[in-house]
Design a protein around this motif. Structure first.
Motif, PDB file in Angstrom:
ATOM      1  N   ILE A  39     -78.636  84.135 122.277  1.00  0.00           N
ATOM      2  CA  ILE A  39     -79.922  84.391 123.666  1.00  0.00           C
ATOM      3  C   ILE A  39     -80.131  82.700 124.107  1.00  0.00           C
ATOM      4  O   ILE A  39     -80.460  82.920 125.442  1.00  0.00           O
ATOM      5  CB  ILE A  39     -81.400  84.494 122.958  1.00  0.00           C
ATOM      6  CG1 ILE A  39     -81.665  86.236 122.234  1.00  0.00           C
ATOM      7  CG2 ILE A  39     -82.345  83.912 123.655  1.00  0.00           C
ATOM      8  CD1 ILE A  39     -82.576  86.877 121.993  1.00  0.00           C
ATOM      9  N   LEU A  40     -79.649  81.556 123.439  1.00  0.00           N
ATOM     10  CA  LEU A  40     -79.971  80.615 124.046  1.00  0.00           C
ATOM     11  C   LEU A  40     -78.698  80.134 124.832  1.00  0.00           C
ATOM     12  O   LEU A  40     -79.281  80.141 126.154  1.00  0.00           O
ATOM     13  CB  LEU A  40     -80.074  79.370 122.277  1.00  0.00           C
ATOM     14  CG  LEU A  40     -79.472  77.611 123.584  1.00  0.00           C
ATOM     15  CD1 LEU A  40     -80.912  77.903 124.018  1.00  0.00           C
ATOM     16  CD2 LEU A  40     -79.227  76.943 122.374  1.00  0.00           C
ATOM     17  N   VAL A  41     -77.292  80.598 124.292  1.00  0.00           N
ATOM     18  CA  VAL A  41     -75.914  80.839 125.819  1.00  0.00           C
ATOM     19  C   VAL A  41     -76.596  81.496 126.903  1.00  0.00           C
ATOM     20  O   VAL A  41     -76.340  81.024 127.821  1.00  0.00           O
ATOM     21  CB  VAL A  41     -75.189  81.132 124.875  1.00  0.00           C
ATOM     22  CG1 VAL A  41     -74.373  81.476 125.952  1.00  0.00           C
ATOM     23  CG2 VAL A  41     -74.608  80.143 123.429  1.00  0.00           C
ATOM     24  N   VAL A  42     -77.116  82.648 126.531  1.00  0.00           N
ATOM     25  CA  VAL A  42     -77.133  83.741 128.357  1.00  0.00           C
ATOM     26  C   VAL A  42     -78.840  83.120 128.271  1.00  0.00           C
ATOM     27  O   VAL A  42     -78.230  83.139 129.713  1.00  0.00           O
ATOM     28  CB  VAL A  42     -77.820  85.139 127.513  1.00  0.00           C
ATOM     29  CG1 VAL A  42     -77.989  85.947 128.348  1.00  0.00           C
ATOM     30  CG2 VAL A  42     -77.194  85.767 126.840  1.00  0.00           C
ATOM     31  N   LEU A  84     -79.905  80.005 133.189  1.00  0.00           N
ATOM     32  CA  LEU A  84     -80.592  78.690 134.455  1.00  0.00           C
ATOM     33  C   LEU A  84     -80.043  78.456 135.261  1.00  0.00           C
ATOM     34  O   LEU A  84     -79.886  77.655 136.421  1.00  0.00           O
ATOM     35  CB  LEU A  84     -81.113  77.796 132.903  1.00  0.00           C
ATOM     36  CG  LEU A  84     -82.477  78.180 133.366  1.00  0.00           C
ATOM     37  CD1 LEU A  84     -83.192  77.826 134.299  1.00  0.00           C
ATOM     38  CD2 LEU A  84     -83.139  79.420 132.705  1.00  0.00           C
ATOM     39  N   MET A  85     -78.032  78.342 134.913  1.00  0.00           N
ATOM     40  CA  MET A  85     -77.298  77.316 135.723  1.00  0.00           C
ATOM     41  C   MET A  85     -77.147  78.219 136.787  1.00  0.00           C
ATOM     42  O   MET A  85     -77.143  77.724 137.964  1.00  0.00           O
ATOM     43  CB  MET A  85     -76.398  77.830 134.759  1.00  0.00           C
ATOM     44  CG  MET A  85     -75.369  76.604 135.270  1.00  0.00           C
ATOM     45  SD  MET A  85     -73.643  76.509 133.911  1.00  0.00           S
ATOM     46  CE  MET A  85     -72.484  78.149 134.697  1.00  0.00           C
ATOM     47  N   VAL A  86     -76.858  79.560 136.636  1.00  0.00           N
ATOM     48  CA  VAL A  86     -77.383  80.309 137.891  1.00  0.00           C
ATOM     49  C   VAL A  86     -78.219  80.267 138.976  1.00  0.00           C
ATOM     50  O   VAL A  86     -78.263  80.487 139.790  1.00  0.00           O
ATOM     51  CB  VAL A  86     -76.775  82.714 138.024  1.00  0.00           C
ATOM     52  CG1 VAL A  86     -77.024  82.977 138.955  1.00  0.00           C
ATOM     53  CG2 VAL A  86     -75.400  82.500 136.662  1.00  0.00           C
ATOM     54  N   SER A  97     -78.059  73.532 131.398  1.00  0.00           N
ATOM     55  CA  SER A  97     -77.862  73.991 132.447  1.00  0.00           C
ATOM     56  C   SER A  97     -77.677  73.757 134.243  1.00  0.00           C
ATOM     57  O   SER A  97     -77.773  74.255 134.674  1.00  0.00           O
ATOM     58  CB  SER A  97     -77.456  75.341 131.618  1.00  0.00           C
ATOM     59  OG  SER A  97     -77.470  75.297 129.872  1.00  0.00           O
ATOM     60  N   PHE A  98     -78.892  73.913 133.885  1.00  0.00           N
ATOM     61  CA  PHE A  98     -80.068  74.265 134.793  1.00  0.00           C
ATOM     62  C   PHE A  98     -79.720  72.774 135.915  1.00  0.00           C
ATOM     63  O   PHE A  98     -78.927  73.098 137.560  1.00  0.00           O
ATOM     64  CB  PHE A  98     -81.849  74.209 135.231  1.00  0.00           C
ATOM     65  CG  PHE A  98     -82.054  74.422 136.649  1.00  0.00           C
ATOM     66  CD1 PHE A  98     -82.384  75.046 137.099  1.00  0.00           C
ATOM     67  CD2 PHE A  98     -82.640  73.032 136.990  1.00  0.00           C
ATOM     68  CE1 PHE A  98     -83.546  75.900 138.288  1.00  0.00           C
ATOM     69  CE2 PHE A  98     -83.261  72.884 138.356  1.00  0.00           C
ATOM     70  CZ  PHE A  98     -83.660  74.263 139.128  1.00  0.00           C
ATOM     71  N   ILE A 136     -77.763  89.182 133.716  1.00  0.00           N
ATOM     72  CA  ILE A 136     -77.615  88.811 133.027  1.00  0.00           C
ATOM     73  C   ILE A 136     -78.584  88.707 132.613  1.00  0.00           C
ATOM     74  O   ILE A 136     -79.343  88.629 130.707  1.00  0.00           O
ATOM     75  CB  ILE A 136     -77.488  86.936 133.416  1.00  0.00           C
ATOM     76  CG1 ILE A 136     -75.529  86.873 134.052  1.00  0.00           C
ATOM     77  CG2 ILE A 136     -77.136  85.879 132.230  1.00  0.00           C
ATOM     78  CD1 ILE A 136     -75.802  85.222 134.635  1.00  0.00           C
ATOM     79  N   LEU A 137     -79.504  89.210 133.000  1.00  0.00           N
ATOM     80  CA  LEU A 137     -81.318  89.328 132.873  1.00  0.00           C
ATOM     81  C   LEU A 137     -81.225  90.338 132.049  1.00  0.00           C
ATOM     82  O   LEU A 137     -81.961  89.955 131.032  1.00  0.00           O
ATOM     83  CB  LEU A 137     -82.332  89.215 134.147  1.00  0.00           C
ATOM     84  CG  LEU A 137     -83.199  89.380 133.873  1.00  0.00           C
ATOM     85  CD1 LEU A 137     -83.834  88.543 132.966  1.00  0.00           C
ATOM     86  CD2 LEU A 137     -84.422  89.773 135.111  1.00  0.00           C
ATOM     87  N   TYR A 138     -80.450  91.321 132.384  1.00  0.00           N
ATOM     88  CA  TYR A 138     -80.584  92.227 132.104  1.00  0.00           C
ATOM     89  C   TYR A 138     -80.389  92.505 130.235  1.00  0.00           C
ATOM     90  O   TYR A 138     -80.947  93.251 129.197  1.00  0.00           O
ATOM     91  CB  TYR A 138     -79.843  93.959 132.172  1.00  0.00           C
ATOM     92  CG  TYR A 138     -80.371  94.469 134.009  1.00  0.00           C
ATOM     93  CD1 TYR A 138     -81.887  93.974 133.747  1.00  0.00           C
ATOM     94  CD2 TYR A 138     -79.604  95.116 134.696  1.00  0.00           C
ATOM     95  CE1 TYR A 138     -82.400  94.154 135.584  1.00  0.00           C
ATOM     96  CE2 TYR A 138     -79.792  95.405 135.652  1.00  0.00           C
ATOM     97  CZ  TYR A 138     -81.137  95.045 135.941  1.00  0.00           C
ATOM     98  OH  TYR A 138     -81.982  95.497 136.867  1.00  0.00           O
ATOM     99  N   LEU A 139     -78.876  91.977 130.364  1.00  0.00           N
ATOM    100  CA  LEU A 139     -78.810  91.388 128.357  1.00  0.00           C
ATOM    101  C   LEU A 139     -79.560  90.626 128.439  1.00  0.00           C
ATOM    102  O   LEU A 139     -79.810  90.925 127.025  1.00  0.00           O
ATOM    103  CB  LEU A 139     -77.200  90.913 129.503  1.00  0.00           C
ATOM    104  CG  LEU A 139     -76.582  90.277 127.682  1.00  0.00           C
ATOM    105  CD1 LEU A 139     -76.495  91.204 126.971  1.00  0.00           C
ATOM    106  CD2 LEU A 139     -75.855  89.435 128.090  1.00  0.00           C
ATOM    107  N   LEU A 140     -80.182  89.657 128.483  1.00  0.00           N
ATOM    108  CA  LEU A 140     -81.203  88.864 128.012  1.00  0.00           C
ATOM    109  C   LEU A 140     -82.459  89.522 127.268  1.00  0.00           C
ATOM    110  O   LEU A 140     -82.093  89.379 126.334  1.00  0.00           O
ATOM    111  CB  LEU A 140     -82.122  87.358 128.939  1.00  0.00           C
ATOM    112  CG  LEU A 140     -83.139  86.877 128.229  1.00  0.00           C
ATOM    113  CD1 LEU A 140     -82.268  85.846 127.243  1.00  0.00           C
ATOM    114  CD2 LEU A 140     -83.136  85.726 129.724  1.00  0.00           C
ATOM    115  N   MET A 141     -82.727  90.625 128.395  1.00  0.00           N
ATOM    116  CA  MET A 141     -84.014  91.689 127.729  1.00  0.00           C
ATOM    117  C   MET A 141     -83.626  92.341 126.685  1.00  0.00           C
ATOM    118  O   MET A 141     -84.367  92.621 125.512  1.00  0.00           O
ATOM    119  CB  MET A 141     -84.819  91.954 129.083  1.00  0.00           C
ATOM    120  CG  MET A 141     -85.021  91.688 130.255  1.00  0.00           C
ATOM    121  SD  MET A 141     -86.551  90.253 129.913  1.00  0.00           S
ATOM    122  CE  MET A 141     -87.391  91.891 128.883  1.00  0.00           C
TER     123      MET A 141
END
Lengths: 92, 216
Positions: free
Chosen positions: A30-33, A38-40, B10-11, B36-41
């Motif tokens: 989850i941390l990686v994702v 956040l990078m994007v 990262s930000f 990526i948000l979908y994957l995260l959720m």
């Protein structure tokens, strides 16, 4: 956004079903994702010149919002604490 | 804290990649962030579902204490309404050197930012998708600040508002990043409540955001 919510519940359900059989450490994943996202977000932001020039405005709004949110939740937590204690010790 | 530093870096890396033109600007990054948000959720739900301890923790709590997350939500939303009022007033008076000019920040946006409850990654991504980059960035900054303020002022919160205050202030982070300071200032006996509070508030973030975003 509803798709995101539906996927969260799907994950929850799947986790409940698999809970007894699988043991995985997902928090690193989850941390990686999150970092990737956040990078994007950073990239999107960096390309937005109008936004980069409004950084100070964003900072002031964010500071006022977070201070008020913290203050508000502290006040209600204080009231809640007094209410719980007033109704007998551990509140059980 | 280590995780927060990785996420924040990262930000910043992303910001620099764009500002210095290292990545192509004609690429559709918002489409990527959506998937990526979908994957995260999905992963967040899966993680919560796999964690058997969560149910045990909830069952071990005194009944009335379980209402604490609702107190946090009510206080936060009241605070967000107050903040919107202050920003509006400051904007019309030209206070803060004109920096309080909020542009497109509506009352619903203000409450949406508050509904991040310190969960800055998710709230900023959601609001970036739905309300644009400016509100998304305000959500990011405001919710990072919420975590930092909690860590910095937890002892004062306990003194003035009681032992539940740093838990409420921590919001969704009361189960991870602000848990150590809560344990230190409120005491060990508040750790299970803090974790329970964090889980409930954490789970409420996407629900509230979806709701408030739909209000526009």
């Amino acid at each position: 956004m509803y798709i995101a919510l539906a996927l969260m519940f799907l994950g929850l359900l799947l986790g409940r079903l698999l809970g007894g059989f699988v043991k995985v450490e997902l928090s690193k994943c989850i941390l990686v994702v999150i970092s990737l996202l956040l990078m994007v977000l950073g990239i999107e932001l960096g390309f937005n010149e109008q936004l980069v020039s409004r950084f100070a405005h964003i900072g002031v709004s964010a500071a006022v919002l977070s201070l008020c949110a913290v203050l508000g939740s502290c006040v209600t937590a204080g009231i809640f604490y007094k209410y719980i204690k007033g109704r007998g010790g551990d509140g059980s | 804290m280590a995780a927060s530093i990785i996420i924040l870096s990262s930000f910043v890396v992303g910001l620099f990649l764009a500002v210095f033109g290292i990545v192509p600007s004609d690429f559709d990054f918002s489409a990527i962030s959506k998937y990526i948000l979908y994957l995260l959720m999905f992963l967040v739900g899966l993680n919560l579902g796999l964690d058997k301890e969560v149910v045990k923790t909830i069952k071990s709590q005194p009944k009335r204490m379980l209402l604490l997350p609702f107190s946090t939500m009510a206080g936060t939303f009241a605070g967000a309404v107050l903040a919107w009022g202050i920003l509006r007033l400051a904007s019309s008076l030209g206070a803060f050197g004109g920096l309080a000019e909020t542009g497109s920040l509506s009352l619903a946006d203000s409450i949406s930012v508050g509904a991040g409850f310190g969960y800055y990654s998710l709230s900023s991504i959601f609001l970036n998708e739905a309300r644009g980059a400016e509100i998304g960035t305000i959500a990011l900054a405001a919710n990072i600040l919420r975590e930092l303020i909690t860590i910095a002022f937890a002892p004062l919160m306990v003194r003035f508002f009681g032992k539940l205050a740093p838990i409420s202030s921590g919001g969704a982070t009361s189960m991870d990043t602000t848990l150590p300071i809560i344990q230190k200032t409120a005491g060990n006996e508040y750790v299970p409540l803090s974790i329970f509070h964090g889980v409930v508030v954490d789970f409420s973030v996407p629900l509230f955001l979806t709701f408030f975003i739909s209000l526009g």
